[in-house]
Design an enzyme around this catalytic site. Sequence first.
Site, short mmCIF file in Angstrom:
data_model
loop_
_atom_site.label_atom_id
_atom_site.label_comp_id
_atom_site.label_asym_id
_atom_site.label_seq_id
_atom_site.Cartn_x
_atom_site.Cartn_y
_atom_site.Cartn_z
N CYS A 117 -1.08 6.27 9.02
CA CYS A 117 -1.41 4.87 8.58
C CYS A 117 -2.46 5.01 7.68
O CYS A 117 -2.53 5.95 6.86
CB CYS A 117 -1.82 3.86 9.78
SG CYS A 117 -3.05 4.43 10.91
N ARG B 135 0.93 -1.10 -0.04
CA ARG B 135 0.10 0.14 0.11
C ARG B 135 0.99 1.27 0.09
O ARG B 135 0.79 2.17 -0.77
CB ARG B 135 -0.83 0.07 1.10
CG ARG B 135 -2.12 -0.81 1.06
CD ARG B 135 -2.64 -1.13 2.52
NE ARG B 135 -3.46 -0.06 2.70
CZ ARG B 135 -3.98 0.23 3.80
NH1 ARG B 135 -3.87 -0.64 4.83
NH2 ARG B 135 -4.74 1.47 4.29
#
Length: 280
Positions: free
Chosen positions: A237, A179
């Site tokens: 995050c 990611r």
Amino acid sequence: MMSRALIHIEQAVKLIKEQTERVVILDASIDKVGQKLDNNNLELIPNSHFLDIENAFSDKNIPLPHTMVDAVTFEQEVRKLGVNQDSIVLLYDRWGVYSSPRAWWMFKYMGFDQVYVINGGMPAWKSADLPIVDAYSVVENIGNFVAKPDPQWIIKIDELKELVGQDDVHITDARSAGRFSGAAPEPRPNLKSGHIPGSENIPFDQVLDAAYFRSNEEIAPLYENKAFPTGQNIFTCGSGITAAVLALGAYELGYKNIRVYDGSWSEWGSDPDTIVDQHI
């Protein structure tokens, strides 16, 4: 009291026995992306209450997951959990260590220091063959907790946009390597792929060993050249949960100026004006 944030089961049990009147035990569990907890068969530490990150402690007026509530709301909700100014708060989650660091960071941001995360959470409690209950305890008395927000623990998007690229600003992303690079899709729809320019990557599960937080000796090399003794250490995050795992690790290692980007990639990746980097 202890200066570190993580405590082991033996320390937690000792605190509960010796400081019974002051200790407040809070389950800060939330579901993981793609994984849900079994709420029909609860296994809990006795005398614990539920700190509901997803609902009571998330600002529902903002269309982002897990956005930190304002100080007034936080104070009201924490008082409902029976927390006083002189309480010792022990946090755990049913995964082990996942969302409990987020609750720890919330308390730190709101100016409360006597807050600790039980390393290993419920799996560690069970491994120690300690008593388990299947229901939360009823709060007998409303607490007198007072929120005193310290903005040095949080950063929001407008400030972060101004800081990106500065030499003394160190941004570390807790998402997976895929990611972070942009090679793997985001689990939430309509988000850009990639990462904040200049940021580094420590996938949060690298600081964990199954349900447990690794030792300082094991995690220290992960933070080298990513967090620094000077400047700002900013953690991000997907939605602000696992950024707090890295923030807790940095705190354990003695780093200063620790901040969590509350909006994280859910905000940065959906903002049409943000720049992203990709390394595929």
